[in-house]
Design a protein around this motif. Structure first.
Motif, PDB file in Angstrom:
ATOM      1  N   LEU A  40      98.267 -41.659 -43.919  1.00 35.03           N
ATOM      2  CA  LEU A  40      97.533 -41.434 -44.948  1.00 35.03           C
ATOM      3  C   LEU A  40      98.489 -40.660 -46.089  1.00 35.03           C
ATOM      4  CD1 LEU A  40      95.245 -41.266 -47.034  1.00 35.03           C
ATOM      5  CD2 LEU A  40      94.596 -39.054 -46.092  1.00 35.03           C
ATOM      6  N   ASN A  87     103.486 -42.771 -53.503  1.00 30.52           N
ATOM      7  CA  ASN A  87     102.664 -42.749 -55.333  1.00 30.52           C
ATOM      8  C   ASN A  87     103.371 -41.734 -56.326  1.00 30.52           C
ATOM      9  OD1 ASN A  87     100.670 -42.181 -57.190  1.00 30.52           O
ATOM     10  ND2 ASN A  87      98.723 -42.507 -56.191  1.00 30.52           N
ATOM     11  N   ARG A 104      90.074 -37.119 -46.132  1.00 28.97           N
ATOM     12  CA  ARG A 104      91.200 -35.651 -46.218  1.00 28.97           C
ATOM     13  C   ARG A 104      91.396 -36.151 -48.245  1.00 28.97           C
ATOM     14  NH1 ARG A 104      93.764 -39.265 -41.690  1.00 28.97           N
ATOM     15  NH2 ARG A 104      92.820 -40.792 -42.624  1.00 28.97           N
ATOM     16  N   GLU A 115      89.813 -43.554 -46.166  1.00 32.06           N
ATOM     17  CA  GLU A 115      90.630 -42.857 -47.458  1.00 32.06           C
ATOM     18  C   GLU A 115      92.194 -42.951 -47.710  1.00 32.06           C
ATOM     19  OE1 GLU A 115      90.377 -40.689 -43.996  1.00 32.06           O
ATOM     20  OE2 GLU A 115      89.640 -38.587 -45.290  1.00 32.06           O
ATOM     21  N   LEU A 116      92.904 -44.236 -46.536  1.00 27.36           N
ATOM     22  CA  LEU A 116      94.019 -44.427 -46.905  1.00 27.36           C
ATOM     23  C   LEU A 116      94.187 -45.806 -47.707  1.00 27.36           C
ATOM     24  CD1 LEU A 116      97.591 -44.902 -45.588  1.00 27.36           C
ATOM     25  CD2 LEU A 116      96.101 -46.572 -43.938  1.00 27.36           C
ATOM     26  N   MET A 121      91.770 -46.348 -50.420  1.00 26.63           N
ATOM     27  CA  MET A 121      92.070 -45.384 -51.986  1.00 26.63           C
ATOM     28  C   MET A 121      93.180 -44.790 -51.919  1.00 26.63           C
ATOM     29  SD  MET A 121      90.191 -43.750 -53.971  1.00 26.63           S
ATOM     30  CE  MET A 121      90.180 -41.611 -55.197  1.00 26.63           C
ATOM     31  N   ALA A 122      94.279 -44.003 -51.172  1.00 24.72           N
ATOM     32  CA  ALA A 122      95.762 -44.122 -51.396  1.00 24.72           C
ATOM     33  C   ALA A 122      96.549 -45.302 -52.097  1.00 24.72           C
ATOM     34  CB  ALA A 122      96.019 -43.090 -50.522  1.00 24.72           C
ATOM     35  N   TRP A 123      96.253 -45.815 -51.144  1.00 28.47           N
ATOM     36  CA  TRP A 123      96.900 -47.144 -51.416  1.00 28.47           C
ATOM     37  C   TRP A 123      96.821 -48.108 -53.530  1.00 28.47           C
ATOM     38  CZ3 TRP A 123      96.564 -50.202 -46.181  1.00 28.47           C
ATOM     39  CH2 TRP A 123      97.500 -49.144 -45.463  1.00 28.47           C
ATOM     40  N   ALA A 148     101.657 -42.582 -47.996  1.00 26.64           N
ATOM     41  CA  ALA A 148     100.975 -43.265 -48.453  1.00 26.64           C
ATOM     42  C   ALA A 148     100.626 -42.658 -49.821  1.00 26.64           C
ATOM     43  CB  ALA A 148      99.195 -43.759 -48.989  1.00 26.64           C
ATOM     44  N   TRP A 149     100.378 -40.716 -50.009  1.00 26.92           N
ATOM     45  CA  TRP A 149     100.395 -40.133 -50.862  1.00 26.92           C
ATOM     46  C   TRP A 149     101.956 -39.836 -51.363  1.00 26.92           C
ATOM     47  CZ3 TRP A 149      96.334 -36.447 -47.955  1.00 26.92           C
ATOM     48  CH2 TRP A 149      95.090 -37.156 -47.884  1.00 26.92           C
ATOM     49  N   ALA A 191      86.471 -45.548 -41.567  1.00 21.77           N
ATOM     50  CA  ALA A 191      88.020 -44.396 -40.985  1.00 21.77           C
ATOM     51  C   ALA A 191      89.651 -44.842 -41.963  1.00 21.77           C
ATOM     52  CB  ALA A 191      87.723 -44.188 -40.105  1.00 21.77           C
TER      53      ALA A 191
END
Lengths: 173, 173
Positions: free
Chosen positions: A20, A27, A71, B19-20, B22-24, A23-24, B16
């Motif tokens: 994660l 971006n 998160r 979130e990942l 979402m980030a992508w 990924a952030w 689970a």
């Protein structure tokens, strides 16, 4: 959503967070505000950052939503071997910007640094990143010159906590 | 890294992973290739997508690296109530593009659709997204007109699997 209703907490980053964070950090909406990064990361670069951290703590910013905790970003304190550590922050879930999540996370890091006995800290913020400058100023940081033409330096005293409610009041002043 | 050394597997998306995902999905490098999305998502939009999926399966693309398995993207099959389902794919870890991960994931989805008895599938790909067009063509999709001015339609027969090695050979022809 205003800050009064935002429920933010921190916990230290774990290995299971690395995808994660990757990924952030990859971006452009996020890394455009980083000083040294100009493109998305390779996994090797990301893992190298994680494995080679020194004198630094990274926390995950957790947000309590209606349907559970998720998160949403990361905050850190580095140069912890120096008298004046550096503080950094990003909210990875960019549509949360401006809703008080970063401010709450930042205050909590300041509380942690106070408990650990630090009396002053600083942050380097890009000259173009007025949103972040406003955020840090809103919790008491003041500009103290520039790190470079592109990067401003902000500093803030950290008062020793007396008890937790005093500490929160003082940090929001 | 070439495709022969890439070890890619799929598993169904779980809560689970949200979130990942979402980030992508909130990364402009990714969503610039989506047809209907023009900015990063709010959590409510993302959760709404997840909770309202129908006749659709989403898988996480897992990559076996030297230091372990990590999540690098997502692939899906939708319109599973129709004779010809639609296939979609993105590799969220954008620095992996061009290294055969998406191709391997796409072949595995085709194998799954074959086992489920589908005989043909399609994909909608933006006219500007030549990388994805090349990827889908490399596994046997052919252009069959346009969904709109901005979105091309690709189709591909899916042959019934005889055994797994034949299936792989056939899918790579």
């Amino acid at each position: 959503m205003n800050e009064g209703t935002v429920r933010v907490s921190l916990r230290e980053v774990e290995e299971a967070d690395l995808e994660l964070l990757m990924a952030w950090r990859s971006n452009p909406l996020i890394y455009q505000h980083f000083t040294l990064q100009t493109g998305p990361l390779t996994w090797e670069e990301h893992l190298g950052w994680w494995l080679n951290r020194k004198h630094r703590k990274d926390w995950i910013v957790l947000l309590q939503g209606e349907e559970g905790v998720r998160r949403v970003g990361s905050v850190n304190a580095s140069r912890l071997d120096e008298p004046m550590p550096e503080v950094g922050l990003y909210i990875g879930e960019s549509t949360l910007w401006g809703k008080g999540v970063g401010r709450s996370a930042l205050r909590q890091v300041l509380s942690k640094l106070a408990k650990d006995g630090y009396s002053r800290c600083w942050a380097g913020i890009q000259a173009a990143n007025t949103r972040s400058q406003n955020l840090f100023e809103s919790v008491g940081f003041r500009r103290r010159g520039s790190e470079s033409a592109a990067r401003l330096r902000y500093e803030r005293d950290i008062e020793a906590p007396s008890n937790s409610s005093d500490s929160l009041r003082e940090l929001s002043s």
